[in-house]
Scaffold this motif. Structure first.
Motif: not given
Length: 93
Positions: A1-26
């Protein structure tokens, strides 16, 4: 079963975190997380202050606030019953 938070799946959250990491840096990520945590704490404190003021005002005006705790207790009982039921169903699956 997939975990959703505000209708966003885990894969989408990981993708958003990846984009944030790329834009702002570690190096900026911990600072941003700290700022977000402080902001959430301020919001929680403000919410608690508002609740306290409402309760204090209600008690000052003679309004019975015990119904809120009674409703919370009943909701907790229902949650426990649902958890017990779903737990037994999950074990059978």
């Amino acid at each position: 079963m997939y975990t959703t938070f505000l209708f966003i799946s885990g894969a989408e959250i990981a993708f958003i975190l990846f984009i944030v990491l790329m834009v702002f840096g570690a190096d900026k990520l911990p600072e941003m997380a700290r700022g977000l945590g402080k902001g959430m704490r301020v919001l929680k404190d403000a919410t608690n202050d508002i609740k306290h003021e409402i309760t204090k005002s209600a008690e000052k005006n003679g309004i019975d606030t015990s119904i809120v705790t009674d409703v919370k207790k009943e909701i907790d009982k229902v949650k426990d019953n649902i958890d017990d039921f779903t737990g037994s169903v999950r074990r059978k699956l």
